[in-house]
Motif scaffolding. Structure first.
Motif, short mmCIF file in Angstrom:
data_model
loop_
_atom_site.label_atom_id
_atom_site.label_comp_id
_atom_site.label_asym_id
_atom_site.label_seq_id
_atom_site.Cartn_x
_atom_site.Cartn_y
_atom_site.Cartn_z
N TRP A 40 0.83 -1.20 0.00
CA TRP A 40 0.00 0.00 0.00
C TRP A 40 0.87 1.26 0.00
O TRP A 40 1.59 1.51 0.97
N PRO A 41 0.83 2.11 -1.04
CA PRO A 41 1.46 3.42 -0.97
C PRO A 41 0.77 4.27 0.09
O PRO A 41 -0.45 4.14 0.31
N CYS A 42 1.53 5.11 0.75
CA CYS A 42 0.96 5.91 1.84
C CYS A 42 -0.18 6.78 1.35
O CYS A 42 -1.19 6.95 2.03
N PRO A 57 3.69 -6.30 12.96
CA PRO A 57 4.91 -5.97 12.22
C PRO A 57 4.59 -5.37 10.86
O PRO A 57 4.14 -6.06 9.94
N VAL A 58 4.79 -4.07 10.71
CA VAL A 58 4.50 -3.36 9.46
C VAL A 58 5.83 -2.99 8.81
O VAL A 58 6.62 -2.24 9.39
N ASP A 59 6.09 -3.53 7.62
CA ASP A 59 7.29 -3.18 6.87
C ASP A 59 7.03 -1.93 6.06
O ASP A 59 5.91 -1.69 5.58
N SER A 60 8.07 -1.11 5.89
CA SER A 60 7.94 0.11 5.11
C SER A 60 9.09 0.21 4.12
O SER A 60 10.19 -0.29 4.35
N THR A 61 8.79 0.83 2.97
CA THR A 61 9.79 1.10 1.94
C THR A 61 9.74 2.58 1.63
O THR A 61 8.67 3.13 1.36
N SER A 62 10.90 3.23 1.70
CA SER A 62 10.95 4.67 1.47
C SER A 62 11.18 4.97 0.00
O SER A 62 11.42 4.07 -0.81
N GLY A 63 11.14 6.23 -0.35
CA GLY A 63 11.38 6.65 -1.73
C GLY A 63 10.10 6.96 -2.47
O GLY A 63 8.99 6.90 -1.93
N ARG A 64 10.27 7.27 -3.76
CA ARG A 64 9.13 7.68 -4.58
C ARG A 64 8.05 6.62 -4.65
O ARG A 64 6.86 6.93 -4.68
#
Length: 324
Positions: free
Chosen positions: A22-24, A51-58
């Motif tokens: 899911w994108p923010c 446990p929520v994984d996150s990916t940064s960036g565009r």
């Protein structure tokens, strides 16, 4: 827009449990809040142990990860009903030990269902009856399922002892391909290394399966479909008893029920069809007829002894009210 933080957190958790990325910005649009509020709610879920994984960036976003414990699940109405029904019939599966576990899980879920959903589940349970086998020799152990499921996934060799008949036993070394279910029966489709050919094994006849620790390159099962391969293998089993039936339904509507029966279509009409079936003994023929009769009325044309066996079976399927 002001929203209830608890309700919003539950809605966010429900979205994350779909197991997609899911994108923010998309989460914010779904919840009707800002991205900053979404990040704050995600931190709150992490504090609660999710446990929520996150990916940064565009192209960054969030996904619910696999944790050390099973977190509470958020189910919608249809999902809750589906789980309750599935657990009820899992309790009748031919897997040793799963009955009690399934009933415990079902009791927990039904206790939490709102009245309207509990009535739906109860109506279905009270309207459907299952045919139970009188013998327990076809029960399998969940450990065997786990061993073969992992071996199929990892392409790992397995050895086991196999009982083909009461007198005939052998040791096998196979390359497991896929597990197939047929009613209460479980089958393993595998390449038999000692015989150099594909084989179908009933899991209830397998004893002491043990991974060898070596891997193999996967093969393609003949025909490309493991379920069809099992159906053909079952059809090749010696069946000395035959019968002719009239099923009061066109063949196209009953064909799915007959898939696992060794049968031949002889006549097909608008309101009925004539079928020839074969099996190892009269008892199994009678049980096949009982299974068909759950979907459509059946008349036994021949042999006469099978018609008598079906009549005896019918007298034992007594309505509950007659027992009170």
């Amino acid at each position: 827009m002001r929203t209830n933080p608890t309700g919003r957190a539950l809605q966010l958790l429900s979205l994350l449990q779909t197991n997609r990325f899911w994108p923010c910005a998309e989460l914010a649009a779904r919840l009707g809040v800002t991205e900053r509020t979404v990040r704050r709610d995600l931190d709150r879920l992490r504090e609660l142990g999710y446990p929520v994984d996150s990916t940064s960036g565009r192209y960054g976003g969030y996904r619910l990860a696999t944790g050390a414990h099973v977190p509470p699940l958020i189910l919608d109405d249809e999902e809750a009903v589906a789980v309750a029904i599935g657990l009820r019939y899992a309790a009748e599966a031919a897997i040793s030990g799963i009955e009690e576990t399934s009933l415990r899980a079902l009791a927990k879920i039904e206790a939490l269902l709102p009245h309207r959903l509990r009535r739906r589940v109860s109506a279905l349970h009270s309207s459907v009856a299952s045919l139970r086998r009188a013998v327990d020799d076809d029960v399998i152990h969940p450990e065997s399922l786990s061993v073969f499921a992992a071996a199929c996934r990892d392409h790992e060799h397995v050895r086991f002892d196999y009982r083909r008949t009461r007198e005939e036993r052998s040791r096998r070394h196979v390359e497991p391909h896929q597990l197939v279910t047929a009613g209460r029966r479980w089958y393993l489709v595998a390449w038999d290394r000692d015989r150099g050919d594909w084989r179908t094994f009933r899991l209830d006849r397998i004893q002491a399966p043990r991974p060898v620790g070596t891997r193999f390159p996967p093969r393609t099962v003949p025909g490309g479909d493991a379920a069809e391969f099992v159906a053909r293998s079952i059809g090749r089993t010696a069946r000395d008893h035959a019968a002719t039936l009239v099923i009061h339904m066109p063949y196209a509507e009953i064909e799915g029920v007959l898939r696992w029966a060794d049968h031949t279509l002889r006549e097909d009409h608008a309101e009925h069809c004539v079928i020839g079936i074969r099996s190892e003994d009269l008892g199994r023929l009678a049980m096949t007829i009982a299974e068909i009769a759950l979907t459509a009325p059946v008349s036994v044309i021949e042999p006469a002894e099978l018609a008598s066996a079906v009549e005896r079976l019918a007298t034992h399927l007594v309505d509950r009210e007659r027992l009170t």
